[in-house]
Motif scaffolding. Sequence first.
Motif, PDB file in Angstrom:
ATOM      1  N   LEU A 198       0.861  -1.185   0.000  1.00 59.13           N
ATOM      2  CA  LEU A 198       0.000   0.000   0.000  1.00 59.13           C
ATOM      3  C   LEU A 198       0.889   1.224   0.000  1.00 59.13           C
ATOM      4  CD1 LEU A 198      -2.578  -0.712   2.865  1.00 59.13           C
ATOM      5  CD2 LEU A 198      -3.105  -0.595   0.427  1.00 59.13           C
ATOM      6  N   TYR A 199       0.456   2.294  -0.680  1.00 62.03           N
ATOM      7  CA  TYR A 199       1.170   3.557  -0.508  1.00 62.03           C
ATOM      8  C   TYR A 199       0.214   4.630   0.003  1.00 62.03           C
ATOM      9  CZ  TYR A 199      -0.287   4.640  -5.372  1.00 62.03           C
ATOM     10  OH  TYR A 199      -0.990   4.846  -6.534  1.00 62.03           O
ATOM     11  N   PHE A 200       0.789   5.598   0.714  1.00 58.62           N
ATOM     12  CA  PHE A 200      -0.016   6.595   1.427  1.00 58.62           C
ATOM     13  C   PHE A 200       0.908   7.720   1.858  1.00 58.62           C
ATOM     14  CE2 PHE A 200       1.355   3.071   4.050  1.00 58.62           C
ATOM     15  CZ  PHE A 200       2.072   3.696   5.063  1.00 58.62           C
ATOM     16  N   THR A 201       0.323   8.855   2.246  1.00 58.82           N
ATOM     17  CA  THR A 201       1.173   9.900   2.811  1.00 58.82           C
ATOM     18  C   THR A 201       1.388   9.587   4.295  1.00 58.82           C
ATOM     19  OG1 THR A 201      -0.753  11.300   3.197  1.00 58.82           O
ATOM     20  CG2 THR A 201       0.476  11.695   1.186  1.00 58.82           C
TER      21      THR A 201
ATOM     22  N   ASP B 185       2.548  -3.168  12.685  1.00 58.41           N
ATOM     23  CA  ASP B 185       3.255  -4.270  13.335  1.00 58.41           C
ATOM     24  C   ASP B 185       4.740  -4.134  13.038  1.00 58.41           C
ATOM     25  OD1 ASP B 185       1.035  -5.484  14.336  1.00 58.41           O
ATOM     26  OD2 ASP B 185       0.854  -6.976  12.747  1.00 58.41           O
ATOM     27  N   GLY B 186       5.544  -4.717  13.920  1.00 64.06           N
ATOM     28  CA  GLY B 186       6.989  -4.667  13.695  1.00 64.06           C
ATOM     29  C   GLY B 186       7.418  -5.369  12.429  1.00 64.06           C
ATOM     30  N   THR B 187       6.594  -6.288  11.921  1.00 64.51           N
ATOM     31  CA  THR B 187       6.991  -7.053  10.728  1.00 64.51           C
ATOM     32  C   THR B 187       6.700  -6.307   9.428  1.00 64.51           C
ATOM     33  OG1 THR B 187       4.816  -8.110  10.786  1.00 64.51           O
ATOM     34  CG2 THR B 187       6.651  -9.310  11.798  1.00 64.51           C
ATOM     35  N   VAL B 188       5.925  -5.236   9.509  1.00 65.92           N
ATOM     36  CA  VAL B 188       5.595  -4.477   8.297  1.00 65.92           C
ATOM     37  C   VAL B 188       6.739  -3.529   7.972  1.00 65.92           C
ATOM     38  CG1 VAL B 188       4.054  -2.737   7.328  1.00 65.92           C
ATOM     39  CG2 VAL B 188       3.113  -4.632   8.627  1.00 65.92           C
ATOM     40  N   HIS B 189       7.191  -3.568   6.739  1.00 63.29           N
ATOM     41  CA  HIS B 189       8.270  -2.655   6.336  1.00 63.29           C
ATOM     42  C   HIS B 189       7.661  -1.413   5.693  1.00 63.29           C
ATOM     43  CE1 HIS B 189      11.279  -0.958   3.521  1.00 63.29           C
ATOM     44  NE2 HIS B 189      12.003  -1.027   4.635  1.00 63.29           N
ATOM     45  N   VAL B 190       8.028  -0.254   6.220  1.00 60.96           N
ATOM     46  CA  VAL B 190       7.565   1.009   5.641  1.00 60.96           C
ATOM     47  C   VAL B 190       8.773   1.733   5.062  1.00 60.96           C
ATOM     48  CG1 VAL B 190       6.430   3.226   6.066  1.00 60.96           C
ATOM     49  CG2 VAL B 190       5.641   1.191   7.265  1.00 60.96           C
TER      50      VAL B 190
ATOM     51  N   VAL C   3       6.970  13.252  -0.832  1.00 65.24           N
ATOM     52  CA  VAL C   3       7.258  11.823  -0.737  1.00 65.24           C
ATOM     53  C   VAL C   3       6.051  11.115  -0.144  1.00 65.24           C
ATOM     54  CG1 VAL C   3       9.768  11.828  -0.603  1.00 65.24           C
ATOM     55  CG2 VAL C   3       8.453  12.319   1.424  1.00 65.24           C
ATOM     56  N   MET C   4       5.897   9.886  -0.529  1.00 62.90           N
ATOM     57  CA  MET C   4       4.856   9.062   0.072  1.00 62.90           C
ATOM     58  C   MET C   4       5.515   7.828   0.666  1.00 62.90           C
ATOM     59  SD  MET C   4       1.235   9.106  -1.735  1.00 62.90           S
ATOM     60  CE  MET C   4       1.058   9.764  -3.358  1.00 62.90           C
ATOM     61  N   CYS C   5       4.785   7.191   1.554  1.00 65.92           N
ATOM     62  CA  CYS C   5       5.283   5.974   2.171  1.00 65.92           C
ATOM     63  C   CYS C   5       4.688   4.762   1.456  1.00 65.92           C
ATOM     64  CB  CYS C   5       4.877   5.916   3.641  1.00 65.92           C
ATOM     65  SG  CYS C   5       5.571   7.236   4.621  1.00 65.92           S
ATOM     66  N   GLU C   6       5.425   3.675   1.519  1.00 70.42           N
ATOM     67  CA  GLU C   6       4.932   2.422   0.951  1.00 70.42           C
ATOM     68  C   GLU C   6       5.162   1.326   1.980  1.00 70.42           C
ATOM     69  OE1 GLU C   6       5.910   1.803  -3.213  1.00 70.42           O
ATOM     70  OE2 GLU C   6       6.186  -0.336  -2.826  1.00 70.42           O
ATOM     71  N   ALA C   7       4.098   0.566   2.260  1.00 74.42           N
ATOM     72  CA  ALA C   7       4.208  -0.493   3.276  1.00 74.42           C
ATOM     73  C   ALA C   7       4.060  -1.847   2.603  1.00 74.42           C
ATOM     74  CB  ALA C   7       3.123  -0.315   4.325  1.00 74.42           C
TER      75      ALA C   7
ATOM     76  N   LEU D  62      -6.396   8.182   1.082  1.00 79.02           N
ATOM     77  CA  LEU D  62      -6.015   7.506   2.330  1.00 79.02           C
ATOM     78  C   LEU D  62      -4.905   6.502   2.022  1.00 79.02           C
ATOM     79  CD1 LEU D  62      -6.636   7.066   5.358  1.00 79.02           C
ATOM     80  CD2 LEU D  62      -8.220   5.286   4.673  1.00 79.02           C
ATOM     81  N   ALA D  63      -5.144   5.655   1.044  1.00 80.45           N
ATOM     82  CA  ALA D  63      -4.121   4.690   0.619  1.00 80.45           C
ATOM     83  C   ALA D  63      -4.534   4.094  -0.710  1.00 80.45           C
ATOM     84  CB  ALA D  63      -3.979   3.577   1.658  1.00 80.45           C
TER      85      ALA D  63
END
Lengths: 293, 272
Positions: free
Chosen positions: A79-82, A90-95, A114-118, A153-154
Amino acid sequence: MTRDIPCRWCGTVGDADASPSCLRCGAPLGVITQADDSGWTELPAVPDAAHLQFGSSRAQVIGSYVPMVETALGAGDGLYFTHNMLLWRDGTVHVGNHPMAGGWKRLRGGLPLVMCEAHGPGSIGLSHDSPGELVTLPLNPGAGMVVAEHHLLAATTTAHYDAVASPLSFTYTRHNGNDREQETERPLGWFVDVFSARDKPALVLLHARGNAFTRVLAAGERVDVNPTALVAWSPTVTAQLLPDFTGSSQVLLMATMTGPGLVITHSGAHGHVLYLSQRDINLMAGGGGSWWS
Amino acid sequence: MTASDYEHLQCSWCRSTNPLGSTSCATCGAPLAQAALVSDAGWRAAPRIRDTTRFGFSNSTVEVEGEIVPVAEVDLAAGDGVFFEAHTLLWKTESMALGSMNLGGGLGRLFGGMPMVITTVAGPGKIAFARDSAGELVVLPLHPEMEIDVREHAFLVGTHTVSYDFVKIDGLKNMLHGGSGMYMDRFRTHGQQGLVMLHGSGNVFEKQLAPGESIHVEPGAFLYKDASVTMQVEKQDVKTSALGKGLYLVKMTGPGRLGIQSMYHPHLGSSE
């Protein structure tokens, strides 16, 4: 035996006994939505705790006020989002950072640079910063939607994103002493977001402030909308910004939306009014604005 | 005694027992007919307290009014009292005299952006409170010897059996990027039960963290936690602007409860 019902929002056929809401968009199954006398339909609210699925991921919408979208991301899904949409992970999710083009124009347009991607596996929670409703846009390959700034939102990483110049701008001339100056109004900002699905289905999640409403315009049918009430519209809809004179020093700038296609609005609009001198209004009405050209 | 004398309804939010036939919890106001809504990841939605719901503490009654920016109207009995931040006061009956709590660290609170004075009032009389954003009233009954930490500017009212303190957030990084400022409010009960009411912006969710279990939370979303939950700010490997400003999340580690709010304004640490 299954009770297959087509979703009235996205058209996907779902088993209403297995899930009371559409697994593709979250809209309640079997609920009849009716347009009001003016042709607007209130968006079917995603029920509390409704589930959605995309790829190998499962999302849940929880909270009826400022809804949180909690997503259990499957391996390989993203997913990407601001960054200001992120509530928890969760700790296992990489952002990390989502690759973005057009840094200069985004900076100039006041868009996040920039946007984040998880990426999963693991769960992540996202929410917007105002009371309102979740608007889900499942996109089939080849489909797209134009979205007003700051409603995202995402989106799934299968959704292609671009920021294009907003068609809702209006240039006019006004007096400054004995000089004349060109002014440009952009009630939705410099750019609008365009999301499209290319070779794979995509899901875009928007946040509408207040309640969300939809209207399907026939070819050539036009509706005038307060521009700040716009959430999204089909690329086939022609959007234009025109002045509406009120007979006083106020000039309303209205978005004229001409079909065919879908228009989504929200009730949390804040209005966009110009206050001009009578001389400037006369100039505008006499052709000093770009809508005459 | 009949069998029904032993039967009761347990509140899914605060676990208090209520007589059969009750529609809302007498201790926290949560609707009793509804099962707690728990997300797949284990977040429990705080109960949305119905308009005009009443519940009590000591000999006093609280009535919740409104559902968008809810008001807590307290009918204080003689001998009971509450404390609050002055700007949350909506109205009071004329007879009630306001006082102030003796707090230490006035300069620190001033620098920390916290109100210098916590206001007190004693019954009998009626007084009403609300915060200034759309959201939920979170009612937290505290059993004796409990301790909770609350982000600043979120507490609405505490009862006289609760002691109030404020704790400095450990570590410069936590202070600068934790989104909770320099201090947190700490509420503690001793020999008696107490009640604390908070205001969460948007929807409020609570998660029970097992010992050693961790979750990363946006600092602006943090609302409350048991004092046993530790918090540590961690910089994420994410840029949030052209200048490379970083994104900070708070690692919350159990055991204990953690409450978050779904509407927040990004704090300085992660804003662009």
